[in-house]
Motif scaffolding. Structure first.
Motif, PDB file in Angstrom:
ATOM      1  N   PHE A 102       4.844   0.463  59.568  1.00 49.22           N
ATOM      2  CA  PHE A 102       5.321   0.588  58.194  1.00 49.22           C
ATOM      3  C   PHE A 102       6.466  -0.397  57.993  1.00 49.22           C
ATOM      4  CE2 PHE A 102       8.396   2.292  55.185  1.00 49.22           C
ATOM      5  CZ  PHE A 102       7.604   2.606  54.090  1.00 49.22           C
ATOM      6  N   ASP A 103       6.415  -1.160  56.897  1.00 50.57           N
ATOM      7  CA  ASP A 103       7.431  -2.176  56.626  1.00 50.57           C
ATOM      8  C   ASP A 103       7.816  -2.115  55.152  1.00 50.57           C
ATOM      9  OD1 ASP A 103       9.121  -4.319  56.633  1.00 50.57           O
ATOM     10  OD2 ASP A 103       7.614  -5.823  57.111  1.00 50.57           O
ATOM     11  N   PHE A 104       9.073  -1.783  54.887  1.00 49.65           N
ATOM     12  CA  PHE A 104       9.622  -1.748  53.531  1.00 49.65           C
ATOM     13  C   PHE A 104      10.632  -2.876  53.397  1.00 49.65           C
ATOM     14  CE2 PHE A 104      13.200  -0.668  50.826  1.00 49.65           C
ATOM     15  CZ  PHE A 104      12.626  -0.188  49.659  1.00 49.65           C
ATOM     16  N   ARG A 105      10.564  -3.606  52.283  1.00 58.77           N
ATOM     17  CA  ARG A 105      11.495  -4.719  52.125  1.00 58.77           C
ATOM     18  C   ARG A 105      11.936  -4.876  50.674  1.00 58.77           C
ATOM     19  NH1 ARG A 105      10.413 -10.250  55.270  1.00 58.77           N
ATOM     20  NH2 ARG A 105      10.089  -8.598  56.827  1.00 58.77           N
ATOM     21  N   PHE A 106      13.246  -4.988  50.496  1.00 60.99           N
ATOM     22  CA  PHE A 106      13.856  -5.358  49.222  1.00 60.99           C
ATOM     23  C   PHE A 106      14.635  -6.642  49.469  1.00 60.99           C
ATOM     24  CE2 PHE A 106      17.657  -5.488  46.551  1.00 60.99           C
ATOM     25  CZ  PHE A 106      17.087  -5.479  45.285  1.00 60.99           C
ATOM     26  N   ASP A 107      14.361  -7.677  48.667  1.00 65.25           N
ATOM     27  CA  ASP A 107      14.974  -8.986  48.884  1.00 65.25           C
ATOM     28  C   ASP A 107      15.213  -9.634  47.525  1.00 65.25           C
ATOM     29  OD1 ASP A 107      15.705 -11.542  49.588  1.00 65.25           O
ATOM     30  OD2 ASP A 107      14.139 -11.805  51.086  1.00 65.25           O
ATOM     31  N   ASN A 108      16.432  -9.516  47.034  1.00 69.65           N
ATOM     32  CA  ASN A 108      16.792 -10.067  45.722  1.00 69.65           C
ATOM     33  C   ASN A 108      17.431 -11.444  45.896  1.00 69.65           C
ATOM     34  OD1 ASN A 108      17.179  -9.940  42.829  1.00 69.65           O
ATOM     35  ND2 ASN A 108      19.357  -9.689  43.277  1.00 69.65           N
ATOM     36  N   PHE A 142       9.940  -7.213  46.564  1.00 71.69           N
ATOM     37  CA  PHE A 142      10.137  -5.761  46.674  1.00 71.69           C
ATOM     38  C   PHE A 142       8.766  -5.130  46.899  1.00 71.69           C
ATOM     39  CE2 PHE A 142      12.465  -1.948  44.491  1.00 71.69           C
ATOM     40  CZ  PHE A 142      12.605  -1.356  45.731  1.00 71.69           C
ATOM     41  N   GLY A 143       8.538  -4.649  48.117  1.00 73.05           N
ATOM     42  CA  GLY A 143       7.219  -4.114  48.402  1.00 73.05           C
ATOM     43  C   GLY A 143       7.187  -3.321  49.691  1.00 73.05           C
ATOM     44  N   VAL A 144       5.998  -2.824  49.989  1.00 72.35           N
ATOM     45  CA  VAL A 144       5.815  -1.983  51.166  1.00 72.35           C
ATOM     46  C   VAL A 144       4.469  -2.307  51.803  1.00 72.35           C
ATOM     47  CG1 VAL A 144       4.781  -0.087  49.843  1.00 72.35           C
ATOM     48  CG2 VAL A 144       5.914   0.403  52.010  1.00 72.35           C
ATOM     49  N   ARG A 145       4.418  -2.260  53.112  1.00 70.25           N
ATOM     50  CA  ARG A 145       3.187  -2.560  53.851  1.00 70.25           C
ATOM     51  C   ARG A 145       2.958  -1.473  54.903  1.00 70.25           C
ATOM     52  NH1 ARG A 145       3.468  -7.521  54.450  1.00 70.25           N
ATOM     53  NH2 ARG A 145       1.475  -8.138  53.553  1.00 70.25           N
ATOM     54  N   LEU A 146       1.692  -1.056  55.041  1.00 74.06           N
ATOM     55  CA  LEU A 146       1.279  -0.147  56.104  1.00 74.06           C
ATOM     56  C   LEU A 146       0.092  -0.777  56.809  1.00 74.06           C
ATOM     57  CD1 LEU A 146       1.555   2.641  57.508  1.00 74.06           C
ATOM     58  CD2 LEU A 146      -0.147   3.501  55.865  1.00 74.06           C
ATOM     59  N   ASP A 152      -4.621  -4.030  56.665  1.00 76.69           N
ATOM     60  CA  ASP A 152      -3.291  -4.393  56.189  1.00 76.69           C
ATOM     61  C   ASP A 152      -3.223  -3.960  54.726  1.00 76.69           C
ATOM     62  OD1 ASP A 152      -1.079  -5.715  55.055  1.00 76.69           O
ATOM     63  OD2 ASP A 152      -1.179  -7.304  56.561  1.00 76.69           O
ATOM     64  N   LEU A 153      -2.495  -2.879  54.461  1.00 80.87           N
ATOM     65  CA  LEU A 153      -2.383  -2.308  53.120  1.00 80.87           C
ATOM     66  C   LEU A 153      -1.031  -2.680  52.541  1.00 80.87           C
ATOM     67  CD1 LEU A 153      -3.714   1.248  54.054  1.00 80.87           C
ATOM     68  CD2 LEU A 153      -5.030  -0.656  53.094  1.00 80.87           C
ATOM     69  N   PHE A 154      -1.034  -3.379  51.401  1.00 82.67           N
ATOM     70  CA  PHE A 154       0.218  -3.917  50.856  1.00 82.67           C
ATOM     71  C   PHE A 154       0.320  -3.633  49.368  1.00 82.67           C
ATOM     72  CE2 PHE A 154       2.464  -7.435  48.735  1.00 82.67           C
ATOM     73  CZ  PHE A 154       3.726  -7.259  49.292  1.00 82.67           C
ATOM     74  N   SER A 155       1.502  -3.210  48.937  1.00 85.98           N
ATOM     75  CA  SER A 155       1.781  -2.996  47.519  1.00 85.98           C
ATOM     76  C   SER A 155       3.040  -3.752  47.139  1.00 85.98           C
ATOM     77  CB  SER A 155       1.962  -1.499  47.221  1.00 85.98           C
ATOM     78  OG  SER A 155       2.249  -1.297  45.854  1.00 85.98           O
ATOM     79  N   ASP A 156       2.900  -4.639  46.148  1.00 82.58           N
ATOM     80  CA  ASP A 156       4.021  -5.425  45.634  1.00 82.58           C
ATOM     81  C   ASP A 156       4.565  -4.681  44.421  1.00 82.58           C
ATOM     82  OD1 ASP A 156       5.777  -7.484  45.517  1.00 82.58           O
ATOM     83  OD2 ASP A 156       4.306  -9.056  45.153  1.00 82.58           O
ATOM     84  N   PHE A 157       5.743  -4.095  44.537  1.00 83.45           N
ATOM     85  CA  PHE A 157       6.276  -3.239  43.475  1.00 83.45           C
ATOM     86  C   PHE A 157       6.463  -4.025  42.170  1.00 83.45           C
ATOM     87  CE2 PHE A 157       8.625  -0.465  46.828  1.00 83.45           C
ATOM     88  CZ  PHE A 157       7.410   0.057  47.210  1.00 83.45           C
ATOM     89  N   GLY A 158       6.232  -3.333  41.065  1.00 83.24           N
ATOM     90  CA  GLY A 158       6.468  -3.919  39.758  1.00 83.24           C
ATOM     91  C   GLY A 158       5.309  -4.694  39.183  1.00 83.24           C
ATOM     92  N   GLU A 206      15.866  -3.833  54.710  1.00 84.90           N
ATOM     93  CA  GLU A 206      14.601  -3.755  55.434  1.00 84.90           C
ATOM     94  C   GLU A 206      14.542  -2.455  56.233  1.00 84.90           C
ATOM     95  OE1 GLU A 206      13.713  -7.155  57.834  1.00 84.90           O
ATOM     96  OE2 GLU A 206      14.595  -8.560  56.391  1.00 84.90           O
ATOM     97  N   LEU A 207      13.352  -1.864  56.257  1.00 86.74           N
ATOM     98  CA  LEU A 207      13.100  -0.689  57.080  1.00 86.74           C
ATOM     99  C   LEU A 207      11.762  -0.889  57.773  1.00 86.74           C
ATOM    100  CD1 LEU A 207      13.975   2.248  57.878  1.00 86.74           C
ATOM    101  CD2 LEU A 207      12.454   3.026  56.035  1.00 86.74           C
ATOM    102  N   GLU A 208      11.760  -0.815  59.103  1.00 86.32           N
ATOM    103  CA  GLU A 208      10.542  -0.967  59.887  1.00 86.32           C
ATOM    104  C   GLU A 208      10.331   0.283  60.730  1.00 86.32           C
ATOM    105  OE1 GLU A 208      10.888  -4.478  62.224  1.00 86.32           O
ATOM    106  OE2 GLU A 208      11.011  -5.839  60.498  1.00 86.32           O
ATOM    107  N   VAL A 209       9.103   0.803  60.675  1.00 84.76           N
ATOM    108  CA  VAL A 209       8.757   2.008  61.436  1.00 84.76           C
ATOM    109  C   VAL A 209       7.515   1.704  62.262  1.00 84.76           C
ATOM    110  CG1 VAL A 209       8.217   4.457  61.346  1.00 84.76           C
ATOM    111  CG2 VAL A 209       9.653   3.429  59.551  1.00 84.76           C
TER     112      VAL A 209
END
Length: 380
Positions: free
Chosen positions: A32-38, A53-57, A76-82, A341-344
């Motif tokens: 699991f990978d969450f990332r916010f990068d402004n 800004f998105g999340v990947r599993l 590889d499941l990915f969602s690009d927020f917004g 960033e959050l990696e699980v």
């Protein structure tokens, strides 16, 4: 998710029904990978402002056998927020062999399995997150004093609106005591599509040397200085038909203790991306398609400085959390980047009581390749 359930059922059935099941092992992992990068870059001339800004599993299942063999399949499941509530999907399928010295992959596999420590002149943060898989093969060898890695990524099949593209890249390092030397190198073949003619050769090499002072001050997680030379050889065969050779010196400094760190990169030299924009009549603006490195390396002022201040922590569960503030200066202005960033990482070996030699015999070594490279100095 239907395809993943089918693959899991087939793999489990094979594992259970094969007579020699004792020599096999059902494997699984889910990253699991969450990332916010402004990114606020309006004052600079090299990059544009945007927010990642998105999340990947990435769930995978597979079968391991013998000593270090495994076949893995997943999504590889990915969602690009917004943008949309839909989730993009890409299939992962690869064979790997891994033991105490060698690591070999064939197929489509996650980029995180690379061992090499690559400069951002080679691969930007954007590429690491959005182009998260390699299509091809990778092999590396690691020893007591260093490692070497070679990879092939076929990232473009010729078609309508699609250029044929592939990259061969490599990294290596040798260290004795506090001193080390190494290299990054790649050759990018950027060919034609059905509509566009021409081929561009893009070669970049980065030999470097440095000193790691953790030998004398082991309380620090990072304490090093590194000096190298980035040299590019590029030829647009259709529009220019000669090699241009921009290059320059790069100096890297890193300090980290108690999770708090500073990582600074100073590049002094010509812009490494001369064909990012069109320079001759008729030539397309190749942009990031030709240059996977950080766009700040196309500076026109012969200077680029990147200063990252961060805090990161890896919890006993394996979860890694990081916050960072990054300043960019390209000779024209300052840009500011804020990251969370959050990696699980999850895998079957986390739930074994004794994931050592038995895991290696089943094709899942105790070291699964998710850690950092032997020179784990940079804030990744």
């Amino acid at each position: 998710m239907k395809i993943l359930r089918i693959l899991a059922a087939v793999t489990a059935a094979w594992f259970l029904l094969t007579p020699d099941a004792a020599a096999q092992r059902f494997l699984w992992n889910a990253d699991f990978d969450f990332r916010f990068d402004n990114r606020e870059y309006d004052a600079t001339a090299s990059a544009r402002s945007e927010t990642i800004f998105g999340v990947r599993l990435t769930p995978e299942v597979g079968l391991g056998w013998g000593r270090g063999n495994a076949v893995m399949v997943g999504l590889d499941l990915f969602s690009d927020f917004g943008t949309t509530t839909d989730v993009s999907q890409q299939m992962i399928v690869y064979y790997r062999y891994r033991d105490e010295r060698f690591d070999v992959h064939f197929g489509r596999f996650p980029r995180r399995h690379l061992m090499g420590d690559y400069s951002k002149a080679f691969f930007s943060d954007w590429v690491d997150f959005y182009d998260s898989n390699l299509d091809g093969l990778m092999a590396n060898w690691r020893g007591r004093h260093g490692y070497v890695e070679l990879a092939f990524d076929w990232n473009g099949k010729i078609g309508a609106g699609q250029r044929e593209k592939f990259m061969i890249f490599s990294a290596g390092q040798l260290q004795y005591g506090a001193f080390y030397g190494g290299y990054n190198a790649n050759m990018y073949h950027f060919a034609c599509s059905f509509e566009e003619n021409g081929v561009v050769d893009n070669i970049l090499i980065y030999p470097f040397a440095g000193a790691d002072f953790r030998t004398f001050l082991p309380a620090f997680s990072a304490l090093y200085v590194q000096v190298g030379w980035l040299q590019s050889f590029q030829r647009d065969r259709l529009y220019v038909d000669r090699f241009v050779k921009p290059g320059g010196m790069q100096i890297e400094l890193g300090v980290e203790r108690w999770g708090f760190g500073i990582y600074n990169t100073l590049y002094l030299g010509a812009g490494l991306m001369p064909y990012y924009d069109s320079v001759v009549e008729g030539q397309p603006a190749y942009g990031a398609e030709l240059y996977p490195g950080d766009p700040f390396y196309r500076t026109t002022k012969n200077i680029y400085n990147r200063l990252e201040v961060y805090w990161r922590h890896r919890f006993p569960s394996g979860v890694m959390f990081k916050v960072a503030s990054v300043q960019h200066y390209d000779g024209t202005g300052w840009g500011w980047q804020q990251q969370i960033e959050l990696e699980v990482p999850l895998s079957d070996k986390m739930f074994r009581k004794h994931p050592g030699p038995k895991a290696e015999e089943a094709g899942q070594p105790a070291s699964d390749g998710r850690g950092e490279s032997p020179r784990s100095r940079k804030a990744k």
